[in-house]
Design a protein around this motif. Structure first.
Motif, PDB file in Angstrom:
ATOM      1  N   ASP A 152      77.838 168.779 135.523  1.00  0.00           N
ATOM      2  CA  ASP A 152      76.451 169.507 135.540  1.00  0.00           C
ATOM      3  C   ASP A 152      76.061 169.663 134.252  1.00  0.00           C
ATOM      4  OD1 ASP A 152      74.014 170.062 136.419  1.00  0.00           O
ATOM      5  OD2 ASP A 152      74.621 172.049 137.184  1.00  0.00           O
ATOM      6  N   VAL A 153      76.197 168.552 133.452  1.00  0.00           N
ATOM      7  CA  VAL A 153      75.708 168.989 131.949  1.00  0.00           C
ATOM      8  C   VAL A 153      74.650 167.885 131.745  1.00  0.00           C
ATOM      9  CG1 VAL A 153      77.760 169.924 131.075  1.00  0.00           C
ATOM     10  CG2 VAL A 153      77.778 167.516 131.020  1.00  0.00           C
ATOM     11  N   HIS A 154      73.861 168.371 130.709  1.00  0.00           N
ATOM     12  CA  HIS A 154      72.479 167.313 130.305  1.00  0.00           C
ATOM     13  C   HIS A 154      73.501 166.920 128.879  1.00  0.00           C
ATOM     14  CE1 HIS A 154      69.676 168.736 132.934  1.00  0.00           C
ATOM     15  NE2 HIS A 154      69.883 169.945 132.640  1.00  0.00           N
ATOM     16  N   VAL A 155      73.516 165.709 128.522  1.00  0.00           N
ATOM     17  CA  VAL A 155      74.273 165.148 127.410  1.00  0.00           C
ATOM     18  C   VAL A 155      73.246 164.858 126.298  1.00  0.00           C
ATOM     19  CG1 VAL A 155      75.812 163.339 126.616  1.00  0.00           C
ATOM     20  CG2 VAL A 155      76.391 164.400 128.813  1.00  0.00           C
ATOM     21  N   VAL A 156      73.381 165.092 125.299  1.00  0.00           N
ATOM     22  CA  VAL A 156      72.867 164.658 124.090  1.00  0.00           C
ATOM     23  C   VAL A 156      73.704 163.903 123.154  1.00  0.00           C
ATOM     24  CG1 VAL A 156      71.477 165.340 121.999  1.00  0.00           C
ATOM     25  CG2 VAL A 156      71.410 166.972 123.785  1.00  0.00           C
ATOM     26  N   PRO A 157      73.607 162.569 123.284  1.00  0.00           N
ATOM     27  CA  PRO A 157      74.812 161.860 122.845  1.00  0.00           C
ATOM     28  C   PRO A 157      74.852 161.508 121.496  1.00  0.00           C
ATOM     29  CG  PRO A 157      73.357 160.326 124.339  1.00  0.00           C
ATOM     30  CD  PRO A 157      72.854 161.901 124.380  1.00  0.00           C
ATOM     31  N   MET A 158      73.503 161.629 120.864  1.00  0.00           N
ATOM     32  CA  MET A 158      73.361 161.451 119.359  1.00  0.00           C
ATOM     33  C   MET A 158      73.462 160.001 118.841  1.00  0.00           C
ATOM     34  SD  MET A 158      71.833 164.148 118.402  1.00  0.00           S
ATOM     35  CE  MET A 158      71.734 163.923 116.688  1.00  0.00           C
ATOM     36  N   ASP A 159      73.609 159.007 119.798  1.00  0.00           N
ATOM     37  CA  ASP A 159      73.586 157.759 119.382  1.00  0.00           C
ATOM     38  C   ASP A 159      72.184 157.204 119.139  1.00  0.00           C
ATOM     39  OD1 ASP A 159      72.621 157.805 121.967  1.00  0.00           O
ATOM     40  OD2 ASP A 159      73.576 156.026 122.625  1.00  0.00           O
ATOM     41  N   ARG A 160      71.073 157.928 119.949  1.00  0.00           N
ATOM     42  CA  ARG A 160      69.792 157.895 119.475  1.00  0.00           C
ATOM     43  C   ARG A 160      69.133 159.015 120.156  1.00  0.00           C
ATOM     44  NH1 ARG A 160      70.616 154.184 123.585  1.00  0.00           N
ATOM     45  NH2 ARG A 160      69.407 154.262 125.323  1.00  0.00           N
ATOM     46  N   GLU A 161      67.790 159.240 119.907  1.00  0.00           N
ATOM     47  CA  GLU A 161      67.151 160.584 120.379  1.00  0.00           C
ATOM     48  C   GLU A 161      66.835 160.350 121.747  1.00  0.00           C
ATOM     49  OE1 GLU A 161      63.770 163.454 119.017  1.00  0.00           O
ATOM     50  OE2 GLU A 161      63.961 161.604 118.062  1.00  0.00           O
ATOM     51  N   ARG A 162      67.828 160.854 122.800  1.00  0.00           N
ATOM     52  CA  ARG A 162      67.518 160.951 124.147  1.00  0.00           C
ATOM     53  C   ARG A 162      68.515 161.994 124.786  1.00  0.00           C
ATOM     54  NH1 ARG A 162      71.597 156.706 127.049  1.00  0.00           N
ATOM     55  NH2 ARG A 162      73.463 156.572 125.482  1.00  0.00           N
ATOM     56  N   VAL A 163      68.398 162.270 125.966  1.00  0.00           N
ATOM     57  CA  VAL A 163      68.970 163.089 126.848  1.00  0.00           C
ATOM     58  C   VAL A 163      69.264 162.467 128.103  1.00  0.00           C
ATOM     59  CG1 VAL A 163      69.142 165.523 128.141  1.00  0.00           C
ATOM     60  CG2 VAL A 163      68.049 165.258 125.726  1.00  0.00           C
ATOM     61  N   ILE A 164      70.977 162.381 128.414  1.00  0.00           N
ATOM     62  CA  ILE A 164      71.264 161.752 129.716  1.00  0.00           C
ATOM     63  C   ILE A 164      71.382 163.329 130.673  1.00  0.00           C
ATOM     64  CG2 ILE A 164      73.105 160.631 130.842  1.00  0.00           C
ATOM     65  CD1 ILE A 164      73.892 159.728 128.253  1.00  0.00           C
ATOM     66  N   LEU A 185      62.532 168.390 108.166  1.00  0.00           N
ATOM     67  CA  LEU A 185      63.098 167.285 109.151  1.00  0.00           C
ATOM     68  C   LEU A 185      62.926 167.589 110.370  1.00  0.00           C
ATOM     69  CD1 LEU A 185      64.709 167.169 105.939  1.00  0.00           C
ATOM     70  CD2 LEU A 185      66.785 166.372 107.442  1.00  0.00           C
ATOM     71  N   THR A 186      63.118 166.538 111.220  1.00  0.00           N
ATOM     72  CA  THR A 186      62.886 166.960 112.519  1.00  0.00           C
ATOM     73  C   THR A 186      64.296 167.445 113.214  1.00  0.00           C
ATOM     74  OG1 THR A 186      63.798 164.727 113.426  1.00  0.00           O
ATOM     75  CG2 THR A 186      61.296 165.092 112.814  1.00  0.00           C
ATOM     76  N   PRO A 187      64.460 168.241 114.401  1.00  0.00           N
ATOM     77  CA  PRO A 187      65.537 168.479 114.835  1.00  0.00           C
ATOM     78  C   PRO A 187      66.601 167.254 115.110  1.00  0.00           C
ATOM     79  CG  PRO A 187      63.740 169.559 116.158  1.00  0.00           C
ATOM     80  CD  PRO A 187      63.227 168.633 115.103  1.00  0.00           C
ATOM     81  N   PHE A 188      66.187 166.162 115.530  1.00  0.00           N
ATOM     82  CA  PHE A 188      66.913 165.095 115.634  1.00  0.00           C
ATOM     83  C   PHE A 188      67.594 164.835 114.393  1.00  0.00           C
ATOM     84  CE2 PHE A 188      67.661 160.424 115.714  1.00  0.00           C
ATOM     85  CZ  PHE A 188      68.904 160.484 116.743  1.00  0.00           C
ATOM     86  N   GLN A 189      66.878 164.574 113.260  1.00  0.00           N
ATOM     87  CA  GLN A 189      67.211 164.427 111.906  1.00  0.00           C
ATOM     88  C   GLN A 189      68.471 165.342 111.466  1.00  0.00           C
ATOM     89  OE1 GLN A 189      63.397 164.325 109.910  1.00  0.00           O
ATOM     90  NE2 GLN A 189      63.469 161.908 109.749  1.00  0.00           N
ATOM     91  N   ALA A 190      68.084 166.629 111.621  1.00  0.00           N
ATOM     92  CA  ALA A 190      68.962 167.691 111.184  1.00  0.00           C
ATOM     93  C   ALA A 190      70.386 167.628 111.963  1.00  0.00           C
ATOM     94  CB  ALA A 190      68.292 168.887 111.294  1.00  0.00           C
ATOM     95  N   LEU A 191      70.211 167.362 113.179  1.00  0.00           N
ATOM     96  CA  LEU A 191      71.411 167.210 114.181  1.00  0.00           C
ATOM     97  C   LEU A 191      71.979 165.981 113.815  1.00  0.00           C
ATOM     98  CD1 LEU A 191      72.928 168.673 116.330  1.00  0.00           C
ATOM     99  CD2 LEU A 191      71.598 167.704 117.952  1.00  0.00           C
ATOM    100  N   SER A 192      71.475 165.082 113.393  1.00  0.00           N
ATOM    101  CA  SER A 192      72.245 163.710 113.020  1.00  0.00           C
ATOM    102  C   SER A 192      72.918 163.851 111.759  1.00  0.00           C
ATOM    103  CB  SER A 192      70.922 162.550 112.932  1.00  0.00           C
ATOM    104  OG  SER A 192      70.457 162.182 113.938  1.00  0.00           O
ATOM    105  N   ALA A 193      72.535 164.801 110.999  1.00  0.00           N
ATOM    106  CA  ALA A 193      73.208 164.887 109.496  1.00  0.00           C
ATOM    107  C   ALA A 193      74.389 165.862 109.972  1.00  0.00           C
ATOM    108  CB  ALA A 193      72.012 165.706 108.698  1.00  0.00           C
TER     109      ALA A 193
END
Length: 446
Positions: free
Chosen positions: A30-42, A362-370
């Motif tokens: 029961d987790v929402h996965v933020v895989p960081m392969d691209r900007e998405r949530v599973i 930077l967007t949150p995705f850009q910062a989290l990617s870094a």
């Protein structure tokens, strides 16, 4: 006495398995996965970890009775964070990193022999709590900054071989290295399969360094001296012309070079120049209770507060430069540079760096990617045979951070992990908090 009791409690937690599990298989449900392969949530899925690696996502296989299960209860699972520029050398500081969700670190110079060898090996085997450790051996051309000195091409080649023998993954070049020594070091590093990272070498310049194969620039401000034209004689702290940003971005992209932003580091240094009261405030901040006594002394004695320099325009320029790099696809990485600079506490500094990136636009995705995916790409490119990490995907190292909210919408959630997985071990919030309290009490001498 209180520290001793706290240590006993932590040991009991480890033995009892309450909050800290090491098993061949652990299941996150029961987790929402933020895989960081691209900007998405599973959304609301299951992740199975086996032998410290991601085995599957979304497939609930039949598992043996008694398999440990972490019920996410709708929380978000993201890759562990990476601190790609610090000077951590103690096990207590490793705890600070881990409790802040940092599961990979790069010591960028002056690690003790015991840390670079024995501690690094023990942590990377999962025998000691902490993030996966990579180390860089720093060399310079004179002893001005206290670094290891090499002056000839032969010495440069020899030190690369010696660093590799002792388990270092990178050579860090510093300001005063000679052009001849740098060229020999870069050539030998390529032959030995060891990456070159670090500063602008004044005798060479960043353009030639990147052309010679330097894989990472350690601070954005290195471009001030290594690429952009010198400021006018009457205004030494004038920022470069914004029109030159495109040229710097083109240079970095041409060679696929990674850049560690260190925005918060530069901003913190700028804030304390000529202002001892600022350093006193740093020492009084809540997170400073985790500092080692030696670091507290070094902060109080720092030379930054003894001279007044106005870097405010350069600080603002760095933000615009970092934003332009991110938007152009330059691979930026986060680094905390702690604990050697006043105001930078291991682990906490990385979250300040993420905040600085967001403040720069930077967007949150850009910062989290870094802080996740890009460091994984950097290590994959520069360290032969290293395990894959930085993305939640089958076959990747199970470096995981469980947080209450979606970090792509609320990045501040990263500061308060519900749990961290590193080295095949799961540490829940209660265990992490107990470990932090133990560090605070020990360093307060109680």
């Amino acid at each position: 006495m209180r520290a001793a009791l706290r240590a006993l409690l932590t040991i009991w937690l480890l033995i009892a398995g309450a909050g800290l599990a090491r098993a061949e298989t652990i299941v996150f449900t029961d987790v929402h996965v933020v895989p960081m392969d691209r900007e998405r949530v599973i959304p609301r899925t299951t992740v199975i970890v086996t032998d410290g690696k991601i085995a599957s996502i979304g497939i609930m296989a039949k598992l043996p009775a008694g398999t440990p299960v972490v019920d996410g209860k709708g929380a978000w699972l993201v890759p562990g964070l990476a601190d790609m520029h610090n000077h951590v050398t103690t096990r207590d500081d490793l705890v600070l990193l881990l409790a802040n969700g940092v599961t990979t670190m790069l010591n960028m110079g002056e690690a003790t022999n015991a840390f670079a060898g024995r501690t690094r090996i023990a942590v990377n085997k999962g025998e000691v709590p902490g993030p996966q450790i990579f180390t860089a051996f720093v060399v310079d051309g004179d002893p001005q900054y206290g670094h290891f000195v090499v002056r000839t091409p032969d010495e440069a080649r020899a030190i690369v071989r010696l660093a590799k023998t002792n388990g270092y993954s990178f050579m860090k070049v510093y300001t005063n290295l000679s052009a001849e020594a740098f060229a020999a070091l870069a050539e030998e590093a390529k032959a030995q399969g060891i990456g070159v990272v670090g500063h602008n070498v004044a005798a060479v310049g960043l353009a030639k360094q990147l052309a010679a194969g330097q894989a990472m620039v350690a601070h954005v401000e290195e471009f001030f001296t290594g690429f952009f034209p010198a400021p006018p004689a009457g205004d030494q702290q004038a920022p470069p012309d914004d029109a030159r940003i495109a040229d710097a971005v083109a240079l970095v992209k041409a060679y696929g070079t990674f850049v560690t932003s260190d925005l918060f580091t530069y901003r913190t240094i700028a804030a304390q120049f000529g202002k001892p009261e600022v350093v006193k405030a740093y020492l009084a901040a809540p997170e400073a209770r985790y500092l080692a006594p030696g670091d507290r002394i070094d902060w109080a004695r720092s030379g930054y507060q003894k001279k007044a320099v106005d870097l405010s325009r350069r600080v603002a320029f760095e933000g615009r430069f970092a934003k332009a790099m991110a938007d152009s696809g330059v691979p930026l990485m986060t680094g905390g540079d702690a604990p050697t600079i006043p105001g930078l506490v291991p682990g906490f500094a990385l979250h300040h760096e993420i905040d600085a990136m967001l403040a720069a636009g930077l967007t949150p995705f850009q910062a989290l990617s870094a802080a996740t995916r890009t460091p994984g790409e950097f290590i994959a490119k520069t360290v032969p045979g290293a395990a894959k990490f930085g993305v939640i995907a089958p076959g990747y190292r199970a470096d995981l951070l469980l947080v209450a909210d979606d970090p792509l919408a609320k990045p501040a959630t990263l500061r308060s992990p519900r749990g961290v997985m590193a080295g095949g071990r799961w540490y829940d919030a209660a265990t992490l908090n107990a470990m932090l309290a133990d560090v605070a009490e020990r360093r307060a001498g109680r």
